[in-house]
Scaffold this motif. Structure first.
Motif, mmCIF file in Angstrom:
data_model
loop_
_atom_site.group_PDB
_atom_site.id
_atom_site.type_symbol
_atom_site.label_atom_id
_atom_site.label_comp_id
_atom_site.label_asym_id
_atom_site.label_seq_id
_atom_site.Cartn_x
_atom_site.Cartn_y
_atom_site.Cartn_z
ATOM 1 N N GLN A 1 -27.964 -37.219 52.974
ATOM 2 C CA GLN A 1 -28.409 -37.177 51.591
ATOM 3 C C GLN A 1 -27.246 -37.555 50.690
ATOM 4 O O GLN A 1 -26.077 -37.285 50.999
ATOM 5 C CB GLN A 1 -28.857 -35.759 51.204
ATOM 6 C CG GLN A 1 -29.611 -34.985 52.263
ATOM 7 C CD GLN A 1 -31.111 -35.164 52.171
ATOM 8 O OE1 GLN A 1 -31.614 -35.791 51.230
ATOM 9 N NE2 GLN A 1 -31.845 -34.611 53.125
ATOM 10 N N LYS B 1 -29.466 -36.640 40.535
ATOM 11 C CA LYS B 1 -30.536 -37.175 41.360
ATOM 12 C C LYS B 1 -30.173 -37.001 42.830
ATOM 13 O O LYS B 1 -29.000 -36.784 43.167
ATOM 14 C CB LYS B 1 -30.777 -38.659 41.058
ATOM 15 C CG LYS B 1 -31.162 -38.951 39.618
ATOM 16 C CD LYS B 1 -31.363 -40.449 39.395
ATOM 17 C CE LYS B 1 -31.722 -40.747 37.946
ATOM 18 N NZ LYS B 1 -31.918 -42.213 37.706
ATOM 19 N N ARG C 1 -30.850 -38.785 46.791
ATOM 20 C CA ARG C 1 -31.389 -39.866 47.605
ATOM 21 C C ARG C 1 -31.322 -39.458 49.064
ATOM 22 O O ARG C 1 -30.252 -39.299 49.633
ATOM 23 C CB ARG C 1 -30.603 -41.152 47.369
ATOM 24 C CG ARG C 1 -30.892 -42.294 48.357
ATOM 25 C CD ARG C 1 -32.368 -42.621 48.461
ATOM 26 N NE ARG C 1 -32.953 -42.970 47.181
ATOM 27 C CZ ARG C 1 -34.268 -42.991 46.968
ATOM 28 N NH1 ARG C 1 -35.111 -42.654 47.947
ATOM 29 N NH2 ARG C 1 -34.740 -43.320 45.777
ATOM 30 N N LEU D 1 -31.754 -40.273 52.917
ATOM 31 C CA LEU D 1 -31.726 -41.430 53.809
ATOM 32 C C LEU D 1 -32.479 -41.044 55.082
ATOM 33 O O LEU D 1 -31.897 -40.593 56.061
ATOM 34 C CB LEU D 1 -30.283 -41.826 54.108
ATOM 35 C CG LEU D 1 -29.437 -42.132 52.870
ATOM 36 C CD1 LEU D 1 -27.975 -42.336 53.249
ATOM 37 C CD2 LEU D 1 -29.969 -43.347 52.109
ATOM 38 N N ASP D 2 -33.774 -41.218 55.055
ATOM 39 C CA ASP D 2 -34.654 -40.667 56.090
ATOM 40 C C ASP D 2 -34.798 -41.594 57.286
ATOM 41 O O ASP D 2 -35.884 -42.098 57.582
ATOM 42 C CB ASP D 2 -36.041 -40.373 55.494
ATOM 43 C CG ASP D 2 -35.994 -39.286 54.439
ATOM 44 O OD1 ASP D 2 -35.236 -38.320 54.617
ATOM 45 O OD2 ASP D 2 -36.714 -39.411 53.430
ATOM 46 N N ILE E 1 -25.944 -48.953 51.063
ATOM 47 C CA ILE E 1 -26.938 -48.614 50.040
ATOM 48 C C ILE E 1 -26.773 -49.598 48.889
ATOM 49 O O ILE E 1 -25.735 -49.630 48.218
ATOM 50 C CB ILE E 1 -26.753 -47.169 49.538
ATOM 51 C CG1 ILE E 1 -26.737 -46.193 50.721
ATOM 52 C CG2 ILE E 1 -27.857 -46.797 48.552
ATOM 53 C CD1 ILE E 1 -26.280 -44.793 50.363
ATOM 54 N N PHE F 1 -29.636 -47.155 44.742
ATOM 55 C CA PHE F 1 -29.894 -45.729 44.942
ATOM 56 C C PHE F 1 -31.252 -45.322 44.397
ATOM 57 O O PHE F 1 -32.020 -44.611 45.062
ATOM 58 C CB PHE F 1 -28.789 -44.904 44.273
ATOM 59 C CG PHE F 1 -27.541 -44.801 45.085
ATOM 60 C CD1 PHE F 1 -27.373 -43.767 45.993
ATOM 61 C CD2 PHE F 1 -26.523 -45.737 44.944
ATOM 62 C CE1 PHE F 1 -26.212 -43.672 46.751
ATOM 63 C CE2 PHE F 1 -25.362 -45.647 45.692
ATOM 64 C CZ PHE F 1 -25.207 -44.607 46.597
ATOM 65 N N ASP F 2 -31.577 -45.731 43.171
ATOM 66 C CA ASP F 2 -32.818 -45.277 42.550
ATOM 67 C C ASP F 2 -34.042 -45.824 43.270
ATOM 68 O O ASP F 2 -35.045 -45.121 43.437
ATOM 69 C CB ASP F 2 -32.857 -45.697 41.077
ATOM 70 C CG ASP F 2 -31.854 -44.903 40.232
ATOM 71 O OD1 ASP F 2 -31.425 -43.813 40.671
ATOM 72 O OD2 ASP F 2 -31.493 -45.381 39.140
ATOM 73 N N GLY G 1 -34.059 -46.771 46.411
ATOM 74 C CA GLY G 1 -34.006 -46.415 47.825
ATOM 75 C C GLY G 1 -33.887 -47.615 48.739
ATOM 76 O O GLY G 1 -34.552 -47.672 49.786
ATOM 77 N N ARG G 2 -33.022 -48.563 48.394
ATOM 78 C CA ARG G 2 -32.821 -49.744 49.238
ATOM 79 C C ARG G 2 -31.525 -49.586 50.009
ATOM 80 O O ARG G 2 -30.450 -49.457 49.403
ATOM 81 C CB ARG G 2 -32.782 -51.030 48.389
ATOM 82 C CG ARG G 2 -34.079 -51.328 47.654
ATOM 83 C CD ARG G 2 -34.091 -52.750 47.117
ATOM 84 N NE ARG G 2 -35.297 -53.014 46.358
ATOM 85 C CZ ARG G 2 -35.371 -52.983 45.028
ATOM 86 N NH1 ARG G 2 -34.292 -52.738 44.322
ATOM 87 N NH2 ARG G 2 -36.505 -53.220 44.406
ATOM 88 N N TRP G 3 -31.618 -49.622 51.337
ATOM 89 C CA TRP G 3 -30.444 -49.479 52.181
ATOM 90 C C TRP G 3 -30.742 -50.025 53.569
ATOM 91 O O TRP G 3 -31.904 -50.153 53.967
ATOM 92 C CB TRP G 3 -29.988 -48.017 52.269
ATOM 93 C CG TRP G 3 -31.091 -46.993 52.423
ATOM 94 C CD1 TRP G 3 -31.702 -46.302 51.416
ATOM 95 C CD2 TRP G 3 -31.720 -46.564 53.634
ATOM 96 N NE1 TRP G 3 -32.666 -45.469 51.932
ATOM 97 C CE2 TRP G 3 -32.691 -45.599 53.284
ATOM 98 C CE3 TRP G 3 -31.542 -46.893 54.980
ATOM 99 C CZ2 TRP G 3 -33.496 -44.971 54.232
ATOM 100 C CZ3 TRP G 3 -32.344 -46.262 55.927
ATOM 101 C CH2 TRP G 3 -33.307 -45.314 55.542
#
Length: 438
Positions: A303, A313, A315, A317-318, A370, A373-374, A376-378
């Protein structure tokens, strides 16, 4: 999986196998053989294991006899000048790592072998030297029960030294400052974050390009790691003297659980790990990396807690799939490493690298890139093809700050749960270099 990976690691160590790089831009340079029976050389909270000053890079590690070994090289070369010092540490305890930094005059500072014991500190006899002084005191105050020492260099070349005074579940955060003009340490805080005799803060710190000192921490209510909870934050814009919240409200010191700004609410028994890492973007917004298990999930995930648009905030990382549980005392044998995060100062929006190791990926050196962040692109990739056992990432903070080049201290090590020892020979200490985007 654990047994298989352990067997592969032991075989690799015995054969002296190299940790092979994976992909373009990754380079691995050998240094020397180092202690590998536990993770003391390769724990995440080393500040630093590697450090660059000018065109020279320094390294420290324990050898097979638990001697403190220092080394340096010219950047870009493969040849290391090594010195086995007269100092040793209790390498049987994986807490007792070596931390080093170079001040603005080029003098090396070293602290080693700490887990609730007396201060062990020395510095180079002259700029650029690997020869150390006798053991030195800093201020003479609160130096009998030191744990987790770490150095940070300020933009003016002076140093900060942070450590815990006291034991797990009942410790306070001490900060000293070194002045390169006087060559003397002074005490800034004897109790910056107070556990009030009932808990202690496990912190991570970062000095950004403006000189702001960022500090975040989890609270622990007892020696049991399962009692970790919440993520708190403070910052200093005057070199560690005064402290404030993320929106500029001054703290009354010491900071306590009741007065601390909460960046993320995380309950106990969430598999929340302590002593991870943090960074900041070009506007001074903090980014804190950790892992924990969210409600409704059995799987701890990496996280990032970060400040953006005037608010905190999170994020997640699942990408992980395997559950595990944290409980008990001592150094734990955990299937994933605590993460290191480094934020790129270029570009219109923050991007970052998160370096880790996970048994799911074969215990290789891996990195999450990453890009947003907002949104969720990684992406995730491996930097090595071989397993590194219980290794956790530590890196050359000053080289990253100046050049944007990632240099990781690399060694395949093993960690038996609760300070146990693995029956393995020494393994090769290495430095992994990677230029992201090249």
């Amino acid at each position: 999986m654990k047994k298989t990976l352990f067997g592969l690691l032991v075989a690799a160590l015995a054969a002296g196998c190299a940790v092979a790089p994976a992909g373009e831009g990754v380079r691995v340079v050998d240094v020397a053989d180092g202690w590998a029976r536990n993770s003391v050389n390769a724990v995440v909270f080393r500040k630093n294991s590697l450090v660059t000053h000018g065109d020279e890079q320094y390294i420290a590690f324990y050898d097979q006899g638990a001697h403190v070994v220092l080394g340096k090289r010219k950047l870009g070369t493969d040849t290391w000048e090594l010195k086995t010092t007269r100092y040793q540490g209790n390498a049987l305890d994986a807490h007792n790592s070596i931390s080093l930094m170079v001040d603005g005059t080029g003098v090396l500072h070293v602290s080693w072998d700490h887990h609730n014991n007396a201060l062990r500190y020395a510095r180079g006899v002259r700029p650029g030297s690997l020869e150390l002084t006798d053991k030195l005191s800093m201020t003479g105050q609160d130096e009998g029960s030191v744990s987790y020492p770490e150095f940070h260099r300020l933009p003016d070349g002076n140093l900060l030294f942070l450590y815990r005074d006291g034991g797990s579940g009942r410790g306070n955060l001490v900060i000293n400052r070194y002045d390169i003009a006087t060559q003397a340490w002074t005490r800034l805080h004897s109790n910056l974050i107070s556990g009030e005799g009932r808990r202690n803060a496990y912190w991570q710190a970062f000095v950004d390009h403006r000189g702001t000192v960022h500090l975040s921490w989890v609270w622990r209510e007892s020696p049991d790691v399962a009692s970790n909870h919440d993520m708190a934050y403070a910052r200093s814009r005057d070199g560690g003297l005064t402290w404030e919240t993320s929106d500029g409200r001054p703290y009354a010191l010491p900071i306590t659980e009741a007065t601390a700004e909460v960046a993320a609410r995380i309950p106990q028994h969430s598999e929340l790990i302590n002593q991870t890492s943090m960074s900041a973007d070009r506007d001074g917004n903090p980014f804190i990396a950790s892992y924990w298990r969210r409600d409704g999930s059995a799987v701890p995930q990496y996280q990032v807690v970060y400040r953006s648009g005037g608010r905190w905030k999170e994020r997640a990382l699942d990408f992980r799939h395997t559950p595990f549980s944290l409980s008990g005392v001592g150094t734990k044998a955990i299937p994933i490493a605590r993460p290191q995060i480094m934020v790129d100062l270029k570009g219109d929006r923050p991007t970052a690298l998160l370096v880790f190791r996970d048994e799911e990926r074969g215990s290789k050196v891996s990195v999450v890139h990453i890009t947003d962040f907002d949104a969720g692109r990684w992406t995730v990739r491996d930097l090595t093809t071989d397993a590194v056992g219980a290794w956790e990432p530590s890196f050359d903070t000053e080289l990253w700050r100046v050049r944007g080049e990632l240099n990781l201290f690399l060694q395949a090590v093993q960690q038996v749960d609760g300070e146990g020892m693995a029956n393995v020979p020494p393994s090769k200490v290495r430095v992994l270099s990677w230029h992201p985007g090249k």
